[in-house]
Scaffold this motif. Structure first.
Motif, PDB file in Angstrom:
ATOM      1  N   ARG A   1       0.829  -1.210   0.000  1.00 10.50           N
ATOM      2  CA  ARG A   1       0.000   0.000   0.000  1.00 10.50           C
ATOM      3  C   ARG A   1       0.862   1.257   0.000  1.00 10.50           C
ATOM      4  NH1 ARG A   1      -3.732  -1.764  -2.381  1.00 10.50           N
ATOM      5  NH2 ARG A   1      -4.900   0.130  -1.942  1.00 10.50           N
ATOM      6  N   CYS A   2       1.950   1.217  -0.770  1.00  6.74           N
ATOM      7  CA  CYS A   2       2.909   2.323  -0.726  1.00  6.74           C
ATOM      8  C   CYS A   2       3.391   2.744  -2.120  1.00  6.74           C
ATOM      9  CB  CYS A   2       4.120   1.928   0.127  1.00  6.74           C
ATOM     10  SG  CYS A   2       5.001   0.480  -0.491  1.00  6.74           S
ATOM     11  N   GLY A   3       2.696   2.328  -3.159  1.00  2.64           N
ATOM     12  CA  GLY A   3       3.090   2.726  -4.504  1.00  2.64           C
ATOM     13  C   GLY A   3       4.093   1.811  -5.165  1.00  2.64           C
ATOM     14  N   SER A   4       4.289   0.601  -4.644  1.00  2.00           N
ATOM     15  CA  SER A   4       5.296  -0.293  -5.216  1.00  2.00           C
ATOM     16  C   SER A   4       4.926  -0.761  -6.623  1.00  2.00           C
ATOM     17  CB  SER A   4       5.534  -1.500  -4.300  1.00  2.00           C
ATOM     18  OG  SER A   4       4.342  -2.221  -4.087  1.00  2.00           O
ATOM     19  N   THR A   5       3.621  -0.993  -6.865  1.00  2.00           N
ATOM     20  CA  THR A   5       3.196  -1.381  -8.218  1.00  2.00           C
ATOM     21  C   THR A   5       3.411  -0.228  -9.184  1.00  2.00           C
ATOM     22  OG1 THR A   5       1.493  -2.782  -7.209  1.00  2.00           O
ATOM     23  CG2 THR A   5       1.326  -2.393  -9.571  1.00  2.00           C
ATOM     24  N   LEU A   6       3.138   0.980  -8.717  1.00  2.00           N
ATOM     25  CA  LEU A   6       3.367   2.182  -9.523  1.00  2.00           C
ATOM     26  C   LEU A   6       4.842   2.330  -9.853  1.00  2.00           C
ATOM     27  CD1 LEU A   6       2.460   4.922 -10.709  1.00  2.00           C
ATOM     28  CD2 LEU A   6       2.709   5.886  -8.408  1.00  2.00           C
ATOM     29  N   MET A   7       5.697   2.159  -8.850  1.00  2.00           N
ATOM     30  CA  MET A   7       7.135   2.288  -9.078  1.00  2.00           C
ATOM     31  C   MET A   7       7.629   1.209 -10.031  1.00  2.00           C
ATOM     32  SD  MET A   7      10.204   2.697  -6.317  1.00  2.00           S
ATOM     33  CE  MET A   7      11.911   2.904  -6.857  1.00  2.00           C
ATOM     34  N   CYS A   8       7.081   0.022  -9.896  1.00  2.45           N
ATOM     35  CA  CYS A   8       7.450  -1.071 -10.792  1.00  2.45           C
ATOM     36  C   CYS A   8       7.117  -0.712 -12.241  1.00  2.45           C
ATOM     37  CB  CYS A   8       6.706  -2.338 -10.353  1.00  2.45           C
ATOM     38  SG  CYS A   8       7.164  -3.840 -11.238  1.00  2.45           S
ATOM     39  N   LYS A   9       5.925  -0.186 -12.467  1.00  7.42           N
ATOM     40  CA  LYS A   9       5.522   0.205 -13.816  1.00  7.42           C
ATOM     41  C   LYS A   9       6.392   1.339 -14.359  1.00  7.42           C
ATOM     42  CE  LYS A   9       0.665  -1.234 -13.837  1.00  7.42           C
ATOM     43  NZ  LYS A   9       0.753  -1.981 -15.114  1.00  7.42           N
ATOM     44  N   ALA A  10       6.754   2.269 -13.481  1.00  9.06           N
ATOM     45  CA  ALA A  10       7.595   3.387 -13.913  1.00  9.06           C
ATOM     46  C   ALA A  10       8.985   2.896 -14.312  1.00  9.06           C
ATOM     47  CB  ALA A  10       7.688   4.423 -12.804  1.00  9.06           C
ATOM     48  N   MET A  11       9.534   1.954 -13.550  1.00  9.77           N
ATOM     49  CA  MET A  11      10.850   1.416 -13.880  1.00  9.77           C
ATOM     50  C   MET A  11      10.814   0.634 -15.184  1.00  9.77           C
ATOM     51  SD  MET A  11      12.144   0.211 -10.083  1.00  9.77           S
ATOM     52  CE  MET A  11      13.654  -0.538 -10.688  1.00  9.77           C
ATOM     53  N   ASP A  12       9.677   0.029 -15.474  1.00 12.83           N
ATOM     54  CA  ASP A  12       9.557  -0.777 -16.686  1.00 12.83           C
ATOM     55  C   ASP A  12       9.597   0.059 -17.957  1.00 12.83           C
ATOM     56  OD1 ASP A  12       9.110  -3.527 -17.703  1.00 12.83           O
ATOM     57  OD2 ASP A  12       7.266  -2.664 -18.512  1.00 12.83           O
ATOM     58  N   VAL A  13       9.426   1.361 -17.811  1.00 10.71           N
ATOM     59  CA  VAL A  13       9.520   2.265 -18.958  1.00 10.71           C
ATOM     60  C   VAL A  13      10.959   2.369 -19.458  1.00 10.71           C
ATOM     61  CG1 VAL A  13       9.296   4.690 -19.638  1.00 10.71           C
ATOM     62  CG2 VAL A  13       7.469   3.589 -18.326  1.00 10.71           C
ATOM     63  N   MET A  14      11.911   2.151 -18.551  1.00 12.71           N
ATOM     64  CA  MET A  14      13.314   2.288 -18.913  1.00 12.71           C
ATOM     65  C   MET A  14      13.705   1.277 -19.997  1.00 12.71           C
ATOM     66  SD  MET A  14      14.001   4.712 -16.891  1.00 12.71           S
ATOM     67  CE  MET A  14      15.748   4.844 -17.264  1.00 12.71           C
ATOM     68  N   SER A  15      14.515   1.719 -20.928  1.00  7.08           N
ATOM     69  CA  SER A  15      14.893   0.858 -22.052  1.00  7.08           C
ATOM     70  C   SER A  15      15.802  -0.287 -21.634  1.00  7.08           C
ATOM     71  CB  SER A  15      15.595   1.691 -23.135  1.00  7.08           C
ATOM     72  OG  SER A  15      16.765   2.307 -22.610  1.00  7.08           O
ATOM     73  N   GLN A  16      16.443  -0.178 -20.447  1.00  6.83           N
ATOM     74  CA  GLN A  16      17.358  -1.224 -19.998  1.00  6.83           C
ATOM     75  C   GLN A  16      16.714  -2.165 -18.977  1.00  6.83           C
ATOM     76  OE1 GLN A  16      17.638   2.037 -19.418  1.00  6.83           O
ATOM     77  NE2 GLN A  16      19.468   2.852 -20.440  1.00  6.83           N
ATOM     78  N   VAL A  17      15.507  -1.791 -18.484  1.00  8.58           N
ATOM     79  CA  VAL A  17      14.926  -2.494 -17.339  1.00  8.58           C
ATOM     80  C   VAL A  17      13.627  -3.209 -17.708  1.00  8.58           C
ATOM     81  CG1 VAL A  17      14.026  -2.245 -14.980  1.00  8.58           C
ATOM     82  CG2 VAL A  17      15.914  -0.781 -15.767  1.00  8.58           C
ATOM     83  N   GLN A  18      13.510  -4.453 -17.247  1.00  5.13           N
ATOM     84  CA  GLN A  18      12.223  -5.147 -17.236  1.00  5.13           C
ATOM     85  C   GLN A  18      11.795  -5.221 -15.778  1.00  5.13           C
ATOM     86  OE1 GLN A  18      11.629  -8.695 -19.688  1.00  5.13           O
ATOM     87  NE2 GLN A  18      13.792  -8.612 -20.259  1.00  5.13           N
ATOM     88  N   ALA A  19      10.618  -4.719 -15.467  1.00  4.36           N
ATOM     89  CA  ALA A  19      10.123  -4.761 -14.093  1.00  4.36           C
ATOM     90  C   ALA A  19       8.927  -5.694 -14.031  1.00  4.36           C
ATOM     91  CB  ALA A  19       9.747  -3.363 -13.621  1.00  4.36           C
ATOM     92  N   VAL A  20       8.983  -6.645 -13.113  1.00  3.35           N
ATOM     93  CA  VAL A  20       7.969  -7.704 -13.034  1.00  3.35           C
ATOM     94  C   VAL A  20       7.277  -7.621 -11.674  1.00  3.35           C
ATOM     95  CG1 VAL A  20       7.523 -10.167 -13.255  1.00  3.35           C
ATOM     96  CG2 VAL A  20       9.452  -9.140 -14.494  1.00  3.35           C
ATOM     97  N   SER A  21       5.984  -7.403 -11.687  1.00  2.17           N
ATOM     98  CA  SER A  21       5.232  -7.214 -10.452  1.00  2.17           C
ATOM     99  C   SER A  21       4.619  -8.519  -9.936  1.00  2.17           C
ATOM    100  CB  SER A  21       4.105  -6.189 -10.682  1.00  2.17           C
ATOM    101  OG  SER A  21       3.333  -6.021  -9.511  1.00  2.17           O
TER     102      SER A  21
END
Length: 427
Positions: free
Chosen positions: A139-159
């Motif tokens: 309940r602290c924005g972790s899913t949001l942060m995960c999605k934001a990191m996934d925008v990066m061209s070098q990063v795959q973020a898996v929730s």
């Protein structure tokens, strides 16, 4: 021997609501009959629809991009991987385990004793992969942060791959600690599972070699085992103050209806409701409710007690990890408030601290903050109704409750607005 079979999700998980948050289990699936001659079965372990996989190493090299780790069965000593329905990008969903469950078409079962041969054969192809673990209080924005990191061209973020939740339940939600042998096995199971997940996601997106896994919040209790499984992994901790965490959680539980929360807590109906709910909810919540350290806490043992204790022990665990192993825990700590205030700028700073190159246009990341990260799921915020966000439900009664629980717990975390010792500082 490894085996493969056609499966479908049980109907209970396709109707939405609370069942969708149940931990991943191989019994979540039903075998699919391919012909009338096959016996109808309600268990994937009893069906005669399985196909033997004689060479799992070869099979995974050829098909590994289609199969992602889902769950395991300790009694049968098998790891289960699923193949999702064609055209579904499960990694883009708010919660991986839900997408895997709902769209699974095939189930691959690999015996534990076969796993080393399979993962050893994949190791060389994963030499460039770097892992990040994003831990949180929930309940602290972790899913949001995960999605934001996934925008990066070098990063795959898996929730939320659920292997970490299952390891927690195996290690913590029991009466006695793991033996050294059981602990070593848990580490190896994590190592093999992460290797197989890395292979799957890298095969599907080979240019993005930094893979961040955001597990459910209870994974912070097995963060040390995860680190042993992947020694080079880097860790982030995202948290929220207790009033904000409590307000978000309780509004979710009561679907944003304050009158229901008020009457349930005033008339102590939440105590009765919780005693019934504890019989069916995941073991991790039953563990928290029965925590010996809080057994004599002078507060009512209803919903507020459960979630306040949940927050306290998550924060305390993060503090103890920092004290015990400051080299690994945590390379970056940040709060929900910082995430909302600084948005893409603090995420870029976190990635910089983790030595992740950041050459993207930050506007792509900022756009993620305009979309509900958990929208359409059972975990969608109860505070938001359309364009309106309800006011906080935390009043003087709740604040007194927080202070009483924290005083009784008597740990490092001693204030509702506790700040982690190595919290990020923005210039």
């Amino acid at each position: 021997m490894a085996s493969l079979q056609k499966v479908r999700c049980r109907e209970i998980f396709l109707k939405g609501g609370t069942p969708t948050m149940s931990p991943a289990c191989l019994d979540d699936f039903l075998p699919v009959q391919q012909s009338e001659s096959q016996t109808k079965s309600t268990s994937v372990f009893e069906a005669d629809t399985t196909e033997a996989v004689a060479d799992p190493v070869k099979f995974f090299r050829e098909n590994g991009a289609q199969f992602s780790v889902y769950s395991f069965d300790l009694d049968r000593r098998v790891l289960g991987l699923v193949k999702a329905r064609e055209g579904v990008d499960i990694r883009k969903k708010p919660f991986l385990f839900q997408a895997q469950r709902e769209t699974a078409e095939e189930l691959l079962l690999i015996p534990f004793d076969v796993l080393p041969a399979v993962t050893d054969a994949l190791t060389e192809s994963l030499s460039e992969v770097k892992n990040i673990f994003l831990h949180s209080t929930g309940r602290c924005g972790s899913t949001l942060m995960c999605k934001a990191m996934d925008v990066m061209s070098q990063v795959q973020a898996v929730s939320e791959p659920d292997i970490f939740t299952l390891i927690f339940e195996h290690a913590w939600a029991r009466d006695v600690p793991l033996t050294s042998e059981e602990e070593a096995e848990a580490v190896m199971l994590l190592k093999h599972s992460i290797t197989l997940l890395n292979y799957c996601f890298l095969q599907n997106d080979p240019t993005r070699t930094i893979i961040c896994y955001k597990p459910r919040s209870v994974a912070v209790f097995v963060a040390d085992l995860m680190q042993r499984a992947v020694p080079d992994a880097k860790n982030i901790f995202l948290y929220r103050d207790l009033p904000g965490y409590y307000d978000s959680t309780i509004q979710l539980i009561f679907s944003g209806r304050y009158w229901l929360y008020f009457f349930a807590t005033t008339l102590r109906l939440d105590v009765m409701f919780l005693s019934v709910m504890l019989k069916s909810i995941p073991r991790m919540f039953r563990y928290v409710y029965a925590l010996p350290r809080m057994a004599t806490c002078p507060v009512r043992r209803g919903m507020p007690f459960l979630f306040v204790t949940f927050w306290i022990i998550h924060m305390q665990q993060a503090c103890e990890l920092i004290q015990d192993d400051s080299d690994n825990f945590f390379r970056a700590c940040l709060s929900y408030e910082q995430l909302l205030e600084h948005k893409e700028q603090i995420i870029l700073k976190v990635l910089e601290k983790l030595d992740v190159p950041t050459d993207n246009d930050a506007s792509e990341m900022r756009a993620v903050f305009d979309v509900g990260s958990q929208e359409g799921t059972a975990m969608q915020s109860g505070r938001k109704k359309g364009d309106k966000i309800s006011s906080s439900w935390v009043g003087s009664w709740e604040r007194n409750f927080f202070l009483t629980a924290l005083k009784h717990f008597d740990g490092d975390v001693d204030e509702p607005d506790f700040v982690m010792p190595n919290n990020m500082v923005m210039d």
